[in-house]
Design an enzyme around this catalytic site. Structure first.
Site, PDB file in Angstrom:
ATOM      1  N   GLU A   1       0.840  -1.198   0.000  1.00 12.87           N
ATOM      2  CA  GLU A   1       0.000   0.000   0.000  1.00 12.87           C
ATOM      3  C   GLU A   1       0.877   1.250   0.000  1.00 12.87           C
ATOM      4  O   GLU A   1       0.399   2.352   0.244  1.00 12.87           O
ATOM      5  CB  GLU A   1      -0.943  -0.004   1.197  1.00 12.87           C
ATOM      6  CG  GLU A   1      -0.263  -0.080   2.553  1.00 12.87           C
ATOM      7  CD  GLU A   1      -1.224   0.188   3.698  1.00 12.87           C
ATOM      8  OE1 GLU A   1      -1.764   1.302   3.747  1.00 12.87           O
ATOM      9  OE2 GLU A   1      -1.413  -0.705   4.540  1.00 12.87           O
TER      10      GLU A   1
ATOM     11  N   CYS B   1      -3.354  -3.350   4.466  1.00 10.66           N
ATOM     12  CA  CYS B   1      -2.430  -4.405   4.893  1.00 10.66           C
ATOM     13  C   CYS B   1      -2.775  -5.777   4.313  1.00 10.66           C
ATOM     14  O   CYS B   1      -2.126  -6.774   4.643  1.00 10.66           O
ATOM     15  CB  CYS B   1      -2.400  -4.482   6.421  1.00 10.66           C
ATOM     16  SG  CYS B   1      -2.076  -2.889   7.180  1.00 10.66           S
TER      17      CYS B   1
ATOM     18  N   HIS C   1      -2.618 -10.431  11.671  1.00 11.39           N
ATOM     19  CA  HIS C   1      -2.080  -9.138  11.262  1.00 11.39           C
ATOM     20  C   HIS C   1      -1.867  -8.355  12.561  1.00 11.39           C
ATOM     21  O   HIS C   1      -2.745  -8.323  13.421  1.00 11.39           O
ATOM     22  CB  HIS C   1      -3.059  -8.421  10.336  1.00 11.39           C
ATOM     23  CG  HIS C   1      -2.729  -6.968  10.174  1.00 11.39           C
ATOM     24  ND1 HIS C   1      -1.492  -6.563   9.731  1.00 11.39           N
ATOM     25  CD2 HIS C   1      -3.440  -5.838  10.434  1.00 11.39           C
ATOM     26  CE1 HIS C   1      -1.471  -5.241   9.711  1.00 11.39           C
ATOM     27  NE2 HIS C   1      -2.629  -4.769  10.140  1.00 11.39           N
TER      28      HIS C   1
HETATM   29  N1  ACO Z   1       0.330   2.448  30.870  1.00 10.03           N
HETATM   30  C1  ACO Z   1      -0.283   1.336  30.403  1.00 10.03           C
HETATM   31  N2  ACO Z   1      -1.307   1.374  29.494  1.00 10.03           N
HETATM   32  C2  ACO Z   1      -1.703   2.568  29.051  1.00 10.03           C
HETATM   33  C3  ACO Z   1      -1.119   3.774  29.513  1.00 10.03           C
HETATM   34  C4  ACO Z   1      -0.063   3.680  30.472  1.00 10.03           C
HETATM   35  N3  ACO Z   1       0.542   4.752  30.925  1.00 10.03           N
HETATM   36  N4  ACO Z   1      -1.725   4.804  28.884  1.00 10.03           N
HETATM   37  C5  ACO Z   1      -2.664   4.274  28.070  1.00 10.03           C
HETATM   38  N5  ACO Z   1      -2.653   2.925  28.167  1.00 10.03           N
HETATM   39  C6  ACO Z   1      -3.455   1.962  27.445  1.00 10.03           C
HETATM   40  C7  ACO Z   1      -4.895   2.389  27.264  1.00 10.03           C
HETATM   41  O1  ACO Z   1      -5.680   2.059  28.387  1.00 10.03           O
HETATM   42  C8  ACO Z   1      -5.270   1.594  26.018  1.00 10.03           C
HETATM   43  O2  ACO Z   1      -5.534   0.265  26.423  1.00 10.03           O
HETATM   44  P1  ACO Z   1      -6.854  -0.481  25.861  1.00 10.03           P
HETATM   45  O3  ACO Z   1      -6.694  -0.519  24.356  1.00 10.03           O
HETATM   46  O4  ACO Z   1      -6.778  -1.800  26.479  1.00 10.03           O
HETATM   47  O5  ACO Z   1      -8.019   0.348  26.274  1.00 10.03           O
HETATM   48  C9  ACO Z   1      -3.981   1.569  25.221  1.00 10.03           C
HETATM   49  O6  ACO Z   1      -2.934   1.909  26.132  1.00 10.03           O
HETATM   50  C10 ACO Z   1      -3.943   2.578  24.086  1.00 10.03           C
HETATM   51  O7  ACO Z   1      -4.311   3.826  24.625  1.00 10.03           O
HETATM   52  P2  ACO Z   1      -5.440   4.697  23.915  1.00 10.03           P
HETATM   53  O8  ACO Z   1      -5.671   5.910  24.707  1.00 10.03           O
HETATM   54  O9  ACO Z   1      -6.624   3.846  23.550  1.00 10.03           O
HETATM   55  O10 ACO Z   1      -4.618   5.056  22.601  1.00 10.03           O
HETATM   56  P3  ACO Z   1      -4.948   6.101  21.496  1.00 10.03           P
HETATM   57  O11 ACO Z   1      -6.403   6.192  21.282  1.00 10.03           O
HETATM   58  O12 ACO Z   1      -4.208   7.347  21.784  1.00 10.03           O
HETATM   59  O13 ACO Z   1      -4.249   5.405  20.207  1.00 10.03           O
HETATM   60  C11 ACO Z   1      -4.680   3.748  18.490  1.00 10.03           C
HETATM   61  C12 ACO Z   1      -4.318   4.006  19.952  1.00 10.03           C
HETATM   62  C13 ACO Z   1      -6.124   4.166  18.233  1.00 10.03           C
HETATM   63  C14 ACO Z   1      -4.506   2.271  18.186  1.00 10.03           C
HETATM   64  C15 ACO Z   1      -3.739   4.598  17.582  1.00 10.03           C
HETATM   65  O14 ACO Z   1      -2.415   4.273  17.844  1.00 10.03           O
HETATM   66  C16 ACO Z   1      -4.017   4.418  16.105  1.00 10.03           C
HETATM   67  O15 ACO Z   1      -4.893   5.065  15.546  1.00 10.03           O
HETATM   68  N6  ACO Z   1      -3.202   3.555  15.391  1.00 10.03           N
HETATM   69  C17 ACO Z   1      -3.368   3.309  13.967  1.00 10.03           C
HETATM   70  C18 ACO Z   1      -4.599   2.494  13.647  1.00 10.03           C
HETATM   71  C19 ACO Z   1      -4.447   1.013  13.942  1.00 10.03           C
HETATM   72  O16 ACO Z   1      -3.381   0.506  14.145  1.00 10.03           O
HETATM   73  N7  ACO Z   1      -5.608   0.285  13.905  1.00 10.03           N
HETATM   74  C20 ACO Z   1      -5.636  -1.145  14.089  1.00 10.03           C
HETATM   75  C21 ACO Z   1      -6.227  -1.946  12.951  1.00 10.03           C
HETATM   76  S1  ACO Z   1      -6.018  -1.265  11.346  1.00 10.03           S
HETATM   77  C22 ACO Z   1      -4.335  -1.264  10.882  1.00 10.03           C
HETATM   78  O17 ACO Z   1      -3.689  -2.249  10.914  1.00 10.03           O
HETATM   79  C23 ACO Z   1      -3.756   0.002  10.454  1.00 10.03           C
END
Ligand code: ACO
Length: 471
Positions: free
Chosen positions: A94, A128, A262
């Site tokens: 991609e 992906c 994945h």
């Molecule tokens: N210590 C331990 N855990 C923590 C801490 C900390 N200090 N702070 C946050 N966390 C945990 C949260 O509780 C959360 O856990 P949970 O998922 O079990 O609820 C996790 O860390 C992530 O924190 P969030 O606040 O949910 O993260 P955020 O919303 O800022 O970003 C996300 C995460 C949405 C995955 C982002 O990185 C993203 O958009 N990534 C790209 C998209 C992606 O990968 N999607 C997946 C499928 S599609 C693909 O493959 C592209």
């Protein structure tokens, strides 16, 4: 004899699968702990919350063409593959740098030098999932009337970059190349594939001037998990018909020795394994099966579609599936944890991790489940059987031995500070698609044998060179 059998050529291929596999990754990485501090997020968010340790990234010396040139050259050299023996070459990616000219056409450079211009296949794109689509194309070719007895190469490669913000720590980069043919040590199960596709805007790249996607993180997670539910349910229904259990038990996670996913980030994969156990539980409840799910009875009326962000269910099934995760999935996350999300190669990096982490005698005869997901969305669940046939056994041995350099190479990577990493990405951002352009990152930092971008001329024609194999 029916028409189908009459049309079969003598020598219809058996045990079609992966004969050899190669993986490459960038020679530099950023540490996720240091990145947490640099980004000013709470300690543990990337390392524990997402489950990531290190993230590989490319300087302006590498692009999608150079990654693919490197991985295909290394596959051919390491396994002494005759260039003339390749009849199909597919690329799943991609990372688009040209709207017309395929990466595959660039890879012909490797084969032209050996007089082989007769190679089918072209690029395939859907986030992906492109690598899996390319792989399915290659299998179809070998199992079709068009097959001429030669082998196929499937390449999955990407540079996964996100804009500054919460998605950035889920980037990565890398490439996998697989040699596909008959009598392979890793055999694709026939008739056991399930696919789920929909139209959604969870992650997409509408801006062709930018390397960054538009991403709705939460929606992408929901789409990933619902695709997993649907693919797994379909796969299990097929498996129950094709391979019914003598004890009348339904097909479930225990029918696999390893389960690969994945891997956008490792924590999502752990949740996904818990999700498969939730699926098993729901199927068992519906069928009135006696399979034991001690302590989970209170969830017996649960509907899968209501549970994507249900923290109680997520936690209970994570705890219940912990042993299963440690046994069947955690070893396969080795490279995802060390490199990050490589996009199309991510699932196949899981396969390489498994081959590195488990001894050959444990791998032989085992069954591997694989879940491929690409936003947008396209997804499949399928399975691989590792041969236990002694005549093929030595092929498994050499396949595994060919990966023995990977751990050492990972350790030899250069650690770059988050400040420097951020500057390098800004530099990529500014110069993406510029012509003419000469990259400035030092070639000396690349691994031996790496192809790199030397120059882009005023007509956007790209010129590549290779770091010599020995210094
Ligand atoms: N210590 C331990 N855990 C923590 C801490 C900390 N200090 N702070 C946050 N966390 C945990 C949260 O509780 C959360 O856990 P949970 O998922 O079990 O609820 C996790 O860390 C992530 O924190 P969030 O606040 O949910 O993260 P955020 O919303 O800022 O970003 C996300 C995460 C949405 C995955 C982002 O990185 C993203 O958009 N990534 C790209 C998209 C992606 O990968 N999607 C997946 C499928 S599609 C693909 O493959 C592209």
């Amino acid at each position: 004899m029916d028409q189908h059998n009459m049309d079969r050529k003598p020598g219809w291929p058996d045990n079609v699968g992966i004969q050899a596999i190669e993986l490459i990754f960038p020679s530099q990485y950023v540490d996720q702990k240091e990145l947490e501090e640099f980004d000013g997020v709470s300690e543990g968010k990337y390392t524990i919350g997402l489950g990531q340790s290190k993230m590989g990234f490319c300087t302006d010396r590498e692009d999608i063409n150079s990654l693919c040139l490197t991985v295909v050259t290394c596959l051919l050299e390491r396994n002494s593959i005759d260039h003339a023996s390749i009849g199909r070459l597919e690329v799943g990616t991609e990372t688009i740098i040209d709207k017309s000219k395929s990466v595959k056409s660039v890879l012909m450079k490797i084969f032209e030098e050996h007089g082989n211009y007769s190679i089918e296949g072209i690029d395939t794109t859907n986030a992906c999932y492109g690598g899996t689509a390319a792989l399915f194309n290659a299998i179809s070719w070998i199992e079709s009337s068009a097959w001429d007895g030669r082998l196929a190469i499937v390449v999955a490669a990407d540079i996964a970059l996100y804009a500054k913000g919460n998605a950035r720590p889920t980037g990565g980069a890398g490439a996998v190349a697989m040699l596909i043919g008959p009598e392979a040590p890793l055999i694709f199960d026939r008739g056991l594939r399930s696919t789920y596709m929909r139209h959604v805007y969870d992650f997409y790249k509408p801006n062709l001037e930018s390397e960054y996607p538009v991403v709705d993180g939460k929606l992408s997670i929901q789409c990933y998990l619902s695709a997993l539910d649907n693919c797994y349910q379909m796969y299990c229904e097929k498996a129950d018909k094709i391979m019914p259990d003598k004890n009348q038990s339904l097909w479930n996670v225990n029918c696999f020795d390893s389960i690969l996913f994945h891997s956008p980030y490792c924590k999502l994969v752990q949740k996904s394994l818990g999700r498969l156990v939730l699926n098993d539980f729901v199927r068992a409840q519906k069928a009135g099966s006696k399979d034991s799910y001690a302590g989970l009875e209170k969830f017996s009326d649960v509907k899968l579609e209501d549970t994507y962000f249900d923290k109680e269910i997520e936690k209970e099934f994570l705890v219940f599936s912990k042993g299963c995760f440690q046994d069947k999935t955690e070893p396969n996350l080795f490279l995802a944890n060390q490199i990050g999300n490589m996009y199309t190669p991510s699932l196949y990096g899981g396969l390489v991790s498994l081959l590195i982490m488990k001894p050959v005698n444990v791998l032989a005869g085992s069954r591997i489940g694989l879940f491929s997901y690409g936003s947008g969305l396209a997804s499949s669940f399928y399975s691989i059987r590792v041969s236990s046939n002694s005549s093929i056994g030595s092929k498994l041995d050499s396949l595994v031995k060919s990966l023995s350099h990977i751990q050492g190479q990972l350790e030899s990577r250069k650690k770059v500070s988050p400040e420097e990493f951020s500057k390098i990405l800004e530099h990529r951002e500014k110069n993406h698609h510029l012509a003419p352009y000469t990259p400035s990152a030092p070639v000396a930092d690349l691994f031996l044998g790496t192809w790199y971008l030397k120059h882009v001329d005023e007509k956007h024609r790209r010129d590549y060179e290779r770091v010599p194999l020995s210094s």
